[in-house]
Design a protein around this motif. Structure first.
Motif, mmCIF file in Angstrom:
data_model
loop_
_atom_site.group_PDB
_atom_site.id
_atom_site.type_symbol
_atom_site.label_atom_id
_atom_site.label_comp_id
_atom_site.label_asym_id
_atom_site.label_seq_id
_atom_site.Cartn_x
_atom_site.Cartn_y
_atom_site.Cartn_z
ATOM 1 N N LEU A 213 13.313 2.251 -64.441
ATOM 2 C CA LEU A 213 12.362 2.760 -64.671
ATOM 3 C C LEU A 213 11.147 2.336 -63.863
ATOM 4 O O LEU A 213 10.029 3.112 -63.465
ATOM 5 C CB LEU A 213 11.834 3.264 -66.026
ATOM 6 N N TYR A 214 11.143 1.187 -63.627
ATOM 7 C CA TYR A 214 9.828 0.358 -62.856
ATOM 8 C C TYR A 214 9.795 1.179 -61.412
ATOM 9 O O TYR A 214 10.482 1.236 -60.776
ATOM 10 C CB TYR A 214 9.948 -0.928 -62.719
ATOM 11 N N GLY A 215 8.508 1.611 -61.059
ATOM 12 C CA GLY A 215 8.097 2.292 -59.764
ATOM 13 C C GLY A 215 8.584 3.884 -59.712
ATOM 14 O O GLY A 215 8.204 4.376 -58.935
ATOM 15 N N VAL A 216 9.244 4.290 -60.966
ATOM 16 C CA VAL A 216 9.406 5.515 -61.299
ATOM 17 C C VAL A 216 8.090 6.446 -61.425
ATOM 18 O O VAL A 216 7.639 6.183 -62.232
ATOM 19 C CB VAL A 216 10.658 5.919 -62.069
ATOM 20 N N HIS A 217 8.050 7.496 -60.496
ATOM 21 C CA HIS A 217 6.805 8.320 -60.691
ATOM 22 C C HIS A 217 7.198 9.437 -61.841
ATOM 23 O O HIS A 217 8.075 10.333 -61.469
ATOM 24 C CB HIS A 217 6.505 8.922 -59.113
ATOM 25 N N TYR A 218 6.599 9.276 -62.829
ATOM 26 C CA TYR A 218 6.904 10.533 -63.945
ATOM 27 C C TYR A 218 5.821 11.626 -63.570
ATOM 28 O O TYR A 218 6.064 12.617 -64.422
ATOM 29 C CB TYR A 218 6.569 9.874 -65.350
ATOM 30 N N GLY A 219 5.118 11.870 -62.584
ATOM 31 C CA GLY A 219 4.302 12.968 -62.431
ATOM 32 C C GLY A 219 2.728 12.508 -62.898
ATOM 33 O O GLY A 219 2.636 11.771 -63.715
ATOM 34 N N GLU A 220 1.908 13.184 -62.219
ATOM 35 C CA GLU A 220 0.408 12.977 -62.621
ATOM 36 C C GLU A 220 0.085 11.537 -62.483
ATOM 37 O O GLU A 220 -1.064 10.890 -63.270
ATOM 38 C CB GLU A 220 0.045 13.511 -64.152
#
Length: 387
Positions: A213-220
């Motif tokens: 999950l490191y570096g994953v863009h979840y939005g906003e």
């Protein structure tokens, strides 16, 4: 000799001298004529940087250096504080790879040198800056490392903030099993995604989970704070068959009945007080549980050998005060009552994640109280995937 002839002789001598001087200037280093002096050859080595530059680089992207037509002599990647990033230069000298994650919101500078097959040096140089998230979102994963859990145990990833780009987060989640197991992820809320098998886990399955999950863009502008991993094992298969109409609680282990306990379930005539139908799991075990329900006139009541099966309030526990009704009448407020001896006997064998299948009640549990993964059929479950 006439004066005219003397002039022509002098002129011819001058032309020969000029031609000889010009002939010496056209000799190249390899003996060939260039007609215009020696031209420098471009170095053969070509260095490729990942990342090569930019101001919004994802710190989870690959970080490496490679070279064509030569070998790397040394490579360094340094952050703004002057600290070098750990990395490994390949034995063949053709590549260098970072050995640690980069940070958010930092500037990194490349330095070093490569030598081409022509013997010429080429610098390793450049810089880039990683993205600065609006927020770094923390996540957790369950079961935890080295747990032994029951055959209905889901894998649960929970986030501190709602996830907008659920597909991006889900793509970062991987489940590996020691035997083939069909399963799927389902978003149960904006902050929770669970993986469960289509059927109960095979006993003894070893499970590994990677949540990159490191570096994953979840939005906003929100990004994953860190990677997560866990390894756990599925224990023996134990299933509780809790048929309220029989006033018994049957325990099956590895497909065989090992116990049948006289029980009292929730009141049959009142949907608000019965033990609702549905497949629950063992969520928690406490030798003593404090029971409170002011609506029905009791607080701070201690019950022993309590096995939580729902956040709606249902437990399996001892209730000696209700002993006269065990095996005969359903009189509880929704819990499964057993004698103290039977409650402890069951308590000692239960694993978190064991399924508890309740049938025979006048109402069914709504799929909204943890843990409700098995309240959904497989089609309902797979429709909750973001992919």
């Amino acid at each position: 000799m006439s004066r005219v002839r003397q002039l022509w002789t002098a002129l011819a001598g001058t032309l020969v001298a000029v031609l000889l001087l010009s002939g010496c200037g056209t000799q190249s280093a390899d003996g060939g004529g260039t007609g215009g002096g020696t031209q420098a050859q471009a170095p053969l080595a070509k260095v490729h940087l990942e990342p090569g530059g930019g101001s919004d680089v994802n710190p989870a992207a690959p970080v490496k250096v490679s070279v064509e037509g030569g070998k790397l002599d040394d490579v360094a990647l340094t952050n703004g504080d002057g600290k070098e990033v750990e990395g490994d230069l390949a034995d063949d000298g053709l590549s260098w790879t970072a050995g640690e994650q980069l940070g958010y919101g930092k500037t990194y500078t490349w330095s070093g040198e490569a030598t081409g097959t022509d013997g010429k040096s080429v610098p390793v140089q450049g810089s880039f800056t990683t993205i600065s998230p609006a927020k770094q979102v923390r996540a957790t994963v369950n079961p935890t490392d080295h747990s032994e859990v029951g055959v209905a145990m889901p894998i649960s990833v929970k986030f501190d903030d709602p996830v907008t780009d659920k597909a991006a987060a889900e793509r970062a989640l991987k489940v590996r099993t020691s035997v083939p197991v069909e399963g799927a992820w389902a978003w149960l809320s904006d902050t929770q995604v669970d993986w469960r098998p289509k059927e109960y886990w095979p006993a003894g399955t070893e499970v590994e989970v990677d949540a990159d999950l490191y570096g994953v863009h979840y939005g906003e502008g929100e990004y994953g704070r860190s990677d997560l991993t866990t390894e756990f094992t599925i224990g023996r298969s134990q299933v509780v068959k809790a048929d309220a109409s029989t006033h018994q609680m049957v325990v099956e282990r590895d497909g065989k009945q090992v116990a049948s306990y006289a029980a009292s379930y929730g009141k049959d005539h009142d949907p608000e007080l019965n033990t609702p139908n549905g497949t629950y799991i063992v969520m928690q075990k406490n030798p003593v549980e404090i029971m409170d329900n002011p609506r029905y006139g009791y607080t701070d009541v201690e019950k022993k050998w309590a096995v939580r099966m729902s956040n709606h309030g249902e437990f399996i526990h001892e209730n000696e005060e209700n002993r006269a009704n065990l095996g005969k009448v359903n009189t509880s407020h929704g819990c499964i009552n057993l004698s103290e001896a039977d409650a402890k006997s069951y308590f000692d064998t239960a694993l978190v994640g064991d399924p508890i299948e309740v049938t025979g009640a006048v109402a069914s549990m709504e799929p909204r109280y943890d843990v409700f993964d098995w309240m959904l059929d497989w089609d309902q479950w797979t429709q909750k995937s973001a992919l």
